[in-house]
Scaffold this active site. Structure first.
Site, PDB file in Angstrom:
ATOM      1  N   GLY A 183      -1.386   6.351   4.549  1.00  0.00           N
ATOM      2  CA  GLY A 183      -1.811   7.095   3.356  1.00  0.00           C
ATOM      3  C   GLY A 183      -3.230   6.773   2.939  1.00  0.00           C
ATOM      4  O   GLY A 183      -4.038   7.660   2.658  1.00  0.00           O
ATOM      5  N   ARG A 184      -3.581   5.494   2.922  1.00  0.00           N
ATOM      6  CA  ARG A 184      -4.921   5.096   2.447  1.00  0.00           C
ATOM      7  C   ARG A 184      -5.993   5.321   3.499  1.00  0.00           C
ATOM      8  O   ARG A 184      -7.168   5.065   3.243  1.00  0.00           O
ATOM      9  CB  ARG A 184      -4.894   3.637   1.982  1.00  0.00           C
ATOM     10  N   LYS A 230       2.336  12.618   2.131  1.00  0.00           N
ATOM     11  CA  LYS A 230       2.687  12.317   3.518  1.00  0.00           C
ATOM     12  C   LYS A 230       4.199  12.423   3.703  1.00  0.00           C
ATOM     13  O   LYS A 230       4.681  13.090   4.605  1.00  0.00           O
ATOM     14  CB  LYS A 230       2.184  10.916   3.873  1.00  0.00           C
ATOM     15  N   GLU A 254      -3.950  -2.628  -0.736  1.00  0.00           N
ATOM     16  CA  GLU A 254      -2.660  -2.230  -0.155  1.00  0.00           C
ATOM     17  C   GLU A 254      -2.621  -2.668   1.310  1.00  0.00           C
ATOM     18  O   GLU A 254      -1.556  -2.914   1.862  1.00  0.00           O
ATOM     19  CB  GLU A 254      -2.452  -0.712  -0.286  1.00  0.00           C
ATOM     20  N   HIS A 263     -24.184  -3.558 -18.154  1.00  0.00           N
ATOM     21  CA  HIS A 263     -24.027  -3.733 -19.601  1.00  0.00           C
ATOM     22  C   HIS A 263     -22.588  -4.058 -19.963  1.00  0.00           C
ATOM     23  O   HIS A 263     -22.187  -3.866 -21.110  1.00  0.00           O
ATOM     24  CB  HIS A 263     -24.496  -2.469 -20.321  1.00  0.00           C
ATOM     25  N   LYS A 311       9.418   0.820  -6.880  1.00  0.00           N
ATOM     26  CA  LYS A 311       9.895   2.212  -6.790  1.00  0.00           C
ATOM     27  C   LYS A 311      11.414   2.251  -6.944  1.00  0.00           C
ATOM     28  O   LYS A 311      11.960   3.057  -7.681  1.00  0.00           O
ATOM     29  CB  LYS A 311       9.549   2.809  -5.419  1.00  0.00           C
ATOM     30  N   GLU A 339       6.508  10.691  -8.086  1.00  0.00           N
ATOM     31  CA  GLU A 339       5.441  11.203  -8.952  1.00  0.00           C
ATOM     32  C   GLU A 339       4.982  12.593  -8.504  1.00  0.00           C
ATOM     33  O   GLU A 339       4.864  13.523  -9.300  1.00  0.00           O
ATOM     34  CB  GLU A 339       4.223  10.259  -8.915  1.00  0.00           C
TER      35      GLU A 339
END
Ligand code: F6P
Length: 575
Positions: free
Chosen positions: A289-290, A217, A375, A406, A539, A223
């Protein structure tokens, strides 16, 4: 600031009533079901294709009435309306929040707000559909082989480079819709700045048939930009090594033009990276973003499954948006699921919420939901800057069933903590395999394996709700010394969500359902679910610490003693 000042939920009468009920609350699902034959029917609701059974929740008519009143007191419906019409409900960033606009049909009749509504001077529908058309045209070109790499070969692998919402959505939906992926096409997803990620994802790839989509965005995420540079370097090195391109700047630029496209709101930064803005797909700062999987951020998936399936995916979201907008609160599935989460976390002190898909293709759904929910609602201040008045943001987690059975279900069945859980399943599997031989005992030859899978889905919520009393355990002849260990208290709340099949529409419906659960909870708590300031400090510090990690003595000396010792140890260990 928004005109919707937060109501302190704890100041409402509904809250006091719920707090009163919670005190000494001793739910009895066995009794409630035994004495009320209509319970399952009354609490099973439909939202689009999703059949949602709320009956195994710790819910009574009285609790439901107070929860619904709470939603009215904080005006969940009014704030939803403010959101979908473009009010700046993301107050700390002074932005509209319009992910619902990303899935409105083109020129749809009777839309609310009407087609062509304008926000901050822009025609939202026109912008959304212009971008969609561009993404669809691009996807068609890649799928048909008309878009080729630098040596004229068709694309076989699309590598999406992004992180957070620019990764979790695309990878989750790609995995969920694997049966819809065009034969001969594959997507890979690079997110982590751990160089292992880009190394592994480019291993065995043919550069001539690989296309990278840099999805960011902001186009400023460390990263993603680092990984994009590594990928670009990999592409150049591979093409140079095979003699596919000459060692010139022009040849390198031509390779980037054929093998890199971008998705971003920052088209100037895209151009600075060397990607032609013609090969970039935009979106807007009103998409968080999410909440962006249904924007151009999903381009890798559009290429994989094709525009028709993508349209169906978007229509699934819209179905749930409409349900959220129009269903009465008493039958409004996202609102009720959000309210139940509030009931559990604020009144019954649950700290987490499990999401357990009984659909292997949804194996990344819990990871996706972790960003969406945490977030959004992991906040300590309200949208007017004052402190929250109650706990917010429960921890979402999960794994696909039956694997989780399990592993961690022991704690959900018999632990001391309350873990409300959502069980999600589909009636029709993509691969209806049969166990032709069976095991000669419990499993008959020819057993439908999906049926066996679903038996687990149904059995788990039954066990959690109704448990097994000490008397029942004893009646099986169990030695008295282990009766306590083999008893199950029951009254462990679950919601069951059942869909016909994992179609593109159903995946869209599931995502929208959780988006609006997040919205409901955030509105109750009075928080801005659409900013994410909490990720900023880490960050900043990573950039500040980086020189010390690279051996700069002054930067190392400036660190606190713990960090200094850790970095020194790292430098000592590093070859
Ligand atoms: O750091 C958090 C975050 O801003 C997320 O909200 C977002 O999804 C992610 O980083 C990636 O951001 P971008 O798409 O701008 O690279």
């Amino acid at each position: 600031m928004t005109e919707f000042a937060p109501v302190d939920p704890t100041s409402t009468d509904a809250w006091s009533q719920l707090a009163g009920i919670a005190e000494g609350f001793s739910p009895d699902l066995r009794e409630w079901f035994a004495t009320d034959p209509g319970r399952a029917g009354r609490y099973t609701l439909q939202a689009g294709d999703l059949t949602v059974d709320l009956s195994k929740n710790l819910l009574t008519e009285e609790i439901l009435a107070h929860l619904v009143q709470l939603a009215k007191d904080v005006d969940v419906s009014g704030r939803f309306n403010a959101m979908i019409t473009g009010e700046h409900i993301n107050v700390t960033e002074d932005r509209a929040v319009l992910h619902t606009a990303l899935r409105r049909p083109k020129n749809g009749a009777d839309l609310v707000p009407p087609t062509g509504f304008v926000v901050d001077g822009a025609d939202v529908d026109a912008d959304v559909h212009a971008t969609l058309d561009k993404v669809y045209a691009f996807a068609d070109k890649v799928r048909s082989g008309a878009w080729t790499g630098i040596t004229g070969k068709a694309i076989k692998t699309v590598v999406n480079i992004g992180i957070g919402g620019s990764d979790l959505g695309p990878v989750m939906v790609y995995e969920a819709l694997k049966p819809y992926v065009q034969a001969g096409l594959e997507c890979r997803f690079v997110s982590n700045i751990d160089p292992t990620d880009v190394y592994e994802k480019t291993a065995n790839l043919d550069p001539e048939t690989t296309l990278f989509i840099v999805a960011s965005k902001t186009f400023g995420t460390l990263e993603t930009l680092t990984n994009a540079r590594l990928a670009r370097e990999w592409l150049w090195n591979q093409l140079l090594a095979s003699g596919a391109i000459e060692d010139t700047d022009a040849a390198r630029a031509a390779a980037v033009a054929k093998h890199f496209v971008a998705v971003s709101t920052a088209l100037d930064k895209v151009a600075a990276f060397g990607i032609d803005p013609e090969n970039a797909f935009g979106f807007w700062d009103w998409v968080g973003g999410r909440f962006s999987i249904d924007s151009a951020i999903g381009t890798s998936v559009v290429v994989a499954i094709g525009p028709d399936n993508w349209r169906e995916f978007l229509s699934g979201f819209h179905t749930i948006d409409e349900h959220m907008r129009t269903a009465p609160l008493e039958q409004n599935v996202p609102v009720l699921m959000g309210l139940l989460n509030v009931w559990y976390s604020n009144f019954l002190k649950a700290q987490s919420h499990a999401v357990l898909p009984y659909a292997q293709y949804l194996h990344r759904f819990p990871a996706y939901l972790q960003q969406l929910t945490m977030e959004s609602n992991g906040k300590s201040v309200r949208w007017d800057g004052t402190s929250v008045t109650t706990d917010t943001g429960e921890i979402f987690w999960g794994e696909p069933g039956t694997n989780g059975q399990h592993a961690f279900y022991q704690l959900i069945h018999q632990g001391t903590r309350l873990v409300p859980a959502d069980f999600i399943a589909v009636a029709n599997p993509a691969h209806p395999l049969k166990d032709e031989t069976g095991d000669g005992a419990a499993v008959e030859p020819g057993q439908d394996v999906h049926g066996l899978f679903m038996a687990n889905f149904f059995a788990q919520t039954k066990a959690l709700a109704f448990g097994k009393t000490a008397a029942e355990v004893r009646a099986e002849g169990t030695d008295e010394s282990v009766v306590p260990a083999r008893s199950f208290s029951g009254n462990r709340p679950t919601t069951s969500i059942l869909a016909p099949a994992l179609t593109p529409s159903v995946v869209g419906q599931l995502i929208a359902l959780y988006e609006h659960i997040v919205f409901t909870e955030g509105t109750i708590w009075g928080i801005d679910s659409f900013d994410q300031w909490g990720v900023e400090l880490g960050k900043q510090l990573a950039l500040q610490v980086a020189p010390a990690v690279d051996g700069d003595a002054d930067a190392l000396a400036a660190q606190d003693s713990s960090t200094k010792a850790l970095i020194s140890k790292y430098l000592e260990l590093r070859n």
